[in-house]
Design a protein around this motif. Sequence first.
Motif, short mmCIF file in Angstrom:
data_model
loop_
_atom_site.label_atom_id
_atom_site.label_comp_id
_atom_site.label_asym_id
_atom_site.label_seq_id
_atom_site.Cartn_x
_atom_site.Cartn_y
_atom_site.Cartn_z
N GLU A 13 0.85 -1.21 0.00
CA GLU A 13 0.00 0.00 0.00
C GLU A 13 0.88 1.26 0.00
OE1 GLU A 13 -3.49 0.33 0.25
OE2 GLU A 13 -4.14 -1.70 0.75
N ASP A 59 0.90 4.23 -2.66
CA ASP A 59 0.63 5.62 -2.25
C ASP A 59 1.79 6.56 -2.61
OD1 ASP A 59 -1.83 5.03 -1.10
OD2 ASP A 59 -1.07 4.83 0.94
N PRO A 101 -13.29 1.86 -5.80
CA PRO A 101 -13.24 1.50 -4.38
C PRO A 101 -13.73 0.06 -4.10
CG PRO A 101 -14.15 3.70 -4.60
CD PRO A 101 -14.01 3.15 -5.99
N TYR A 102 -14.74 -0.39 -4.82
CA TYR A 102 -15.23 -1.74 -4.56
C TYR A 102 -14.20 -2.79 -5.01
CZ TYR A 102 -18.25 -5.67 -3.79
OH TYR A 102 -18.76 -6.85 -3.30
N ARG A 117 -11.02 -2.30 -5.16
CA ARG A 117 -9.92 -2.22 -4.19
C ARG A 117 -10.26 -3.05 -2.95
NH1 ARG A 117 -6.85 2.72 -5.17
NH2 ARG A 117 -6.34 3.11 -2.99
N ALA A 118 -11.50 -2.90 -2.46
CA ALA A 118 -11.92 -3.66 -1.28
C ALA A 118 -11.85 -5.17 -1.56
CB ALA A 118 -13.34 -3.26 -0.87
N ARG A 149 -8.22 -6.36 -1.49
CA ARG A 149 -7.73 -6.31 -0.09
C ARG A 149 -8.34 -7.45 0.73
NH1 ARG A 149 -8.54 0.08 -0.02
NH2 ARG A 149 -6.36 0.75 -0.29
N PHE A 150 -9.61 -7.73 0.49
CA PHE A 150 -10.28 -8.83 1.20
C PHE A 150 -9.56 -10.15 0.94
CE2 PHE A 150 -13.18 -12.42 1.14
CZ PHE A 150 -13.80 -12.33 2.38
N TRP A 151 -9.28 -10.44 -0.32
CA TRP A 151 -8.67 -11.74 -0.66
C TRP A 151 -7.20 -11.83 -0.19
CZ3 TRP A 151 -11.78 -15.52 -1.13
CH2 TRP A 151 -13.02 -15.37 -1.74
N LYS A 189 -6.01 -10.45 2.49
CA LYS A 189 -6.13 -10.68 3.94
C LYS A 189 -6.51 -12.15 4.19
CE LYS A 189 -8.74 -8.44 7.67
NZ LYS A 189 -7.71 -8.28 8.71
#
Lengths: 223, 223
Positions: free
Chosen positions: A72, A76, A88-89, A91-92, A95-97, A99
């Motif tokens: 990240e 950035d 954004p969705y 990206r989420a 990030r979910f997978w 994690k």
Amino acid sequence: MVAEVKLFGTLPSPFSQRIELALKLKGVEYEYVEEDLSNKSSLLLEYNPVHRKIPVLVHNGKPIAESLVILEYIEDTWNNNPILPKDPYDRATVRFWAKFLDETILQLVIKSRDATGEEKKRIFEEVVKQLKLLDKELEGKEFFGGQSIGYLDIVVFYMIYWYQLRQEVMELAFITEENLPILWKWSKKLLEIAMVKGCLPSRDIHLAYLRARIGGDAKSTSK
Amino acid sequence: MVAEVKLFGTLPSPFSQRIELALKLKGVEYEYVEEDLSNKSSLLLEYNPVHRKIPVLVHNGKPIAESLVILEYIEDTWNNNPILPKDPYDRATVRFWAKFLDETILQLVIKSRDATGEEKKRIFEEVVKQLKLLDKELEGKEFFGGQSIGYLDIVVFYMIYWYQLRQEVMELAFITEENLPILWKWSKKLLEIAMVKGCLPSRDIHLAYLRARIGGDAKSTSK
């Protein structure tokens, strides 16, 4: 002249391989410092006193630890060649997978170190069951990130490759073309990309390291 | 009319409290759906088939799970009143500590459920040792995020509050003013902020829930 970007890693670690590929994809020049995990440098311990682990990225003298946090940070800091999706969705979702892979699946693999026989087999069946969710997530896509290699491709690829070598050392076969056809095909494709392959040590060195390490695991967990 | 933003949570959960506060700080209107964790709704299981857990944020029909992933989604989607710092290094810092709290410290607390006597005491001493790192991180600052409540304040506050109630139920005292003076003072200050307090159920309801749950934990781990 002091290099602006330094990476403390170990060549066979999927976690430091992730950072190398992200830096290469962004075209960021960096100095790589190989750490001997059996004799960690005082600099590494100073830079990551909390976890005392690689990888650590040092940028202008400031250290960042934890591979997903570093990815990240890289995104950035260097905005060219984005590795995270814009939406954004999306990206989420990546990030979910990531994690999920680093927590749920990795916890299972760590648990397997203490297990033997039927219990070990049962844990790896569970690992395959969880990896099948990632297999499904990749269905119909060129890469996790869409048309080019992105954050989740980086995160998943080196872990899958590491698991493939681990199973060879353990004489098990859980990651197979039959079990995970989409991930299998995708991982073969990624391995042909010079930049991706360029972050891996040679297969022989990698296997030798894992043989020593899995032996070490067995010793340390028998305490 | 179908609400644009829905949150599936349980009032006593620090993980759903995080999401409520982030939405309130951004001024996002949402419909809150209380889940009974002993009888999860089919909608929750449909929205989070991987973990089958709250919180789940549903935005325009699309579900997002995992509280830290949801917080990033909220920040990416509603740009007003930023909760993450602007500077990439500061962002990495708060992400690092959030991960540390949700992984390293939480794993210790989960481990404590199976422990008794001296072993339980030893684990909580370790929890305090780790929390002292967060205490130090907060030194000299008004909030983790600087001058206003941000991502790491949201993440840490409800966990600390939850641990404080837990220790009351367990008749232990590990989070104390003496052990963690900076976190202690900061948590008292946050509790006085109406918006922060507004995401918590009443103390009595919260304690009753934890008493039932800690009993439940003991049962489930004795299998």
